[in-house]
Design an enzyme around this catalytic site. Structure first.
Site: not given
Ligand code: NAD
Length: 448
Positions: A123, A161, A165, A221, A273, A276
């Site tokens: 996001t 996305e 969760e 959101n 989400c 933030k």
């Molecule tokens: P998360 O923190 O669970 O996962 C992020 C991953 O990226 C971690 O495993 C971290 O180790 C890895 N990472 C960090 N720097 C890196 C790098 N340089 N190279 C490779 N890997 C690296 O985050 P998330 O919940 O999966 O969210 C990711 C994005 O998706 C965010 O922008 C979030 O807002 C968005 N999003 C999340 C959800 C949700 O329900 N969690 C839903 C829709 C969108």
């Protein structure tokens, strides 16, 4: 198709696994070596219903691989997803350092003549696709091994996305809609083919420009967060006016224009989400001299709502929580996840322990994450009943199904006082009255 997913957290792991499930060859890249090692061994790193089965199957079939090496991950991939964190920076804006850092690294790896589509799944604020493109070009031009002019070798697409969760696999496999932001015909074709297996029932793939796609995610959101804060304010009013928020909810939810979902009052929204994203949209607005008044109120209402039960708890115990023991059911920010980011339970723990109370908590999935965050500040129990032993009151912070029809007789024998503060309105008022509990919930009459 050969796909790389950079970032293997909640979104990345679900994305990678689901694309592997439809026959693609997926390499997930993460900088967290422990995470990657576990995943390689077949140990799943997050709790998400239904995910483990798909993950193991695709790992076994060699359609799903894991690495810490970006170059290895993207070498053969024609499609590269960025599923990286975008946490709030100090000023509330989404911090793009992970995204732009990886974009720079990609700039050194993309070669002329090997077309790749790079997709923002994270996001990200409006304008990020342009920043990613610029970062790739800049680093490519600086790179000694880079091919120099790679402008035609890639497109950056915004593909936000919408998974939730707790039901992430279902949401991903059967999305209500897929939003694809690109002005490139070539990228549009690739994205259409990639998502075709997921929209066979006719759910729309909505194509738009990158900026609109980026804003769509924040708008979705923020709208949902607004619905929650609105209902929480209606609940507060119900408490003052002697109305029942459950009745009001049903009364309005049956109106198609309003809809039944997201009308449940509680102790506020949490998670990684909503908090933030609302904050980031407010910041994006102020950056262009626009004061998003509604969202400022949404955030304020939510902050207060997390501790909405606290005055009632203090009132009940005559302003003295010192030495009181609270059982706490639920730590995750919502059921069916182990995610505790911005979980209202954590705010309650902080407030109660500050007043000298002790907390004995149970959550079916989130306890180890909480332990990693706050350690032994509270006691963790192996089931929901153990937490009740000698408790002065029970507080419910997450609506896990197993809390909905508990053994009330057992609860009565275990607890010191028959007192429940319910932040999720799990119980029927008449039934709880007949059982002889003191029961304070949200936006409904207090049973005493
Ligand atoms: P998360 O923190 O669970 O996962 C992020 C991953 O990226 C971690 O495993 C971290 O180790 C890895 N990472 C960090 N720097 C890196 C790098 N340089 N190279 C490779 N890997 C690296 O985050 P998330 O919940 O999966 O969210 C990711 C994005 O998706 C965010 O922008 C979030 O807002 C968005 N999003 C999340 C959800 C949700 O329900 N969690 C839903 C829709 C969108």
């Amino acid at each position: 198709m050969k796909i790389a997913v950079i970032g293997t957290g909640y979104v990345g792991l679900v994305t990678g696994t689901c694309f592997a499930e439809t026959g693609n060859k997926v390499t997930c890249v993460d900088i967290d070596i422990n995470k990657v090692n576990k995943l390689k061994k077949g140990e799943i790193t997050i709790y998400e219903p239904g995910l483990e089965k798909l993950f193991l199957r695709n790992l076994k079939e060699n359609r799903l691989q894991f690495t810490t090496n970006l170059e290895e991950g993207v070498r053969d991939a024609a499609i590269i997803f960025l599923a990286l964190p975008t946490p709030p920076g100090e000023d509330g804006s989404a911090d793009l350092k992970y995204i732009l850092g990886v974009a720079e690294d990609l700039g050194k790896l993309i070669k002329a003549g090997e077309y790749k589509v790079i997709i923002d799944k994270s996001t990200v604020p409006v304008g990020t696709a342009e920043k990613v493109k610029a970062a790739i070009l800049m680093s490519s031009s600086k790179s000694s091994t880079g091919a120099g002019d790679i402008a035609d070798a890639f497109d950056v697409v915004s593909n936000p996305e919408f998974l939730r969760e707790g039901v992430a696999v279902d949401d991903f496999m059967k999305p209500d809609r897929v939003v694809i932001g690109t002005k490139s015909e070539r990228a549009r074709k690739v994205m259409g083919e990639l998502y075709a297996p997921f929209v066979r029932q006719g759910n729309p793939v909505i194509y738009m420009d990158e900026r609109s796609a980026e804003l769509t995610k924040y708008a979705a959101n923020s709208f949902l967060a607004t619905k929650i804060s609105f209902m929480n304010e209606i609940a507060r009013l119900c408490e003052k006016l002697g109305a029942d928020v459950d009745m009001v909810r049903r009364g309005i939810g049956s109106d198609e224009r309003i809809g039944k979902r997201f009308l449940f009052p509680g102790i506020g929204y949490g998670g990684s989400c909503f908090p933030k994203d609302v904050q980031a949209l407010v910041k994006s607005s102020s950056d262009v001299n626009y004061n998003f008044e509604i969202l400022n109120a949404v955030m304020k209402v939510n902050e207060d709502q997390k501790l909405h039960l606290l005055p009632a708890i203090k009132d009940y115990f005559k302003n003295n929580l010192k030495g009181k023991k609270f059982a706490l059911w639920g730590l995750a920010f919502k059921p069916n996840t182990d995610d505790i980011r911005e979980a209202p339970a954590l705010y309650l723990i902080e407030a109660l322990t500050k007043e000298g109370a002790t907390v004995s908590a149970f959550d079916p999935e989130a306890m180890s994450n909480v332990k990693n965050t706050i350690g032994d500040k509270i006691e963790y129990t192996s089931n929901q009943y153990e937490a009740l032993k000698n408790a002065d009151a029970l507080i419910i912070a997450t609506e896990w199904n197993e809390f909905r029809t508990p053994d009330f007789d057992q609860m009565k024998t275990l607890m010191k006082n028959k007192v429940i503060f319910d932040g999720r309105n799990l119980f029927d008022l008449a039934a709880i009255r007949a059982l002889g509990f003191y029961y304070k919930s949200i936006g409904r009459e207090t049973v005493n």
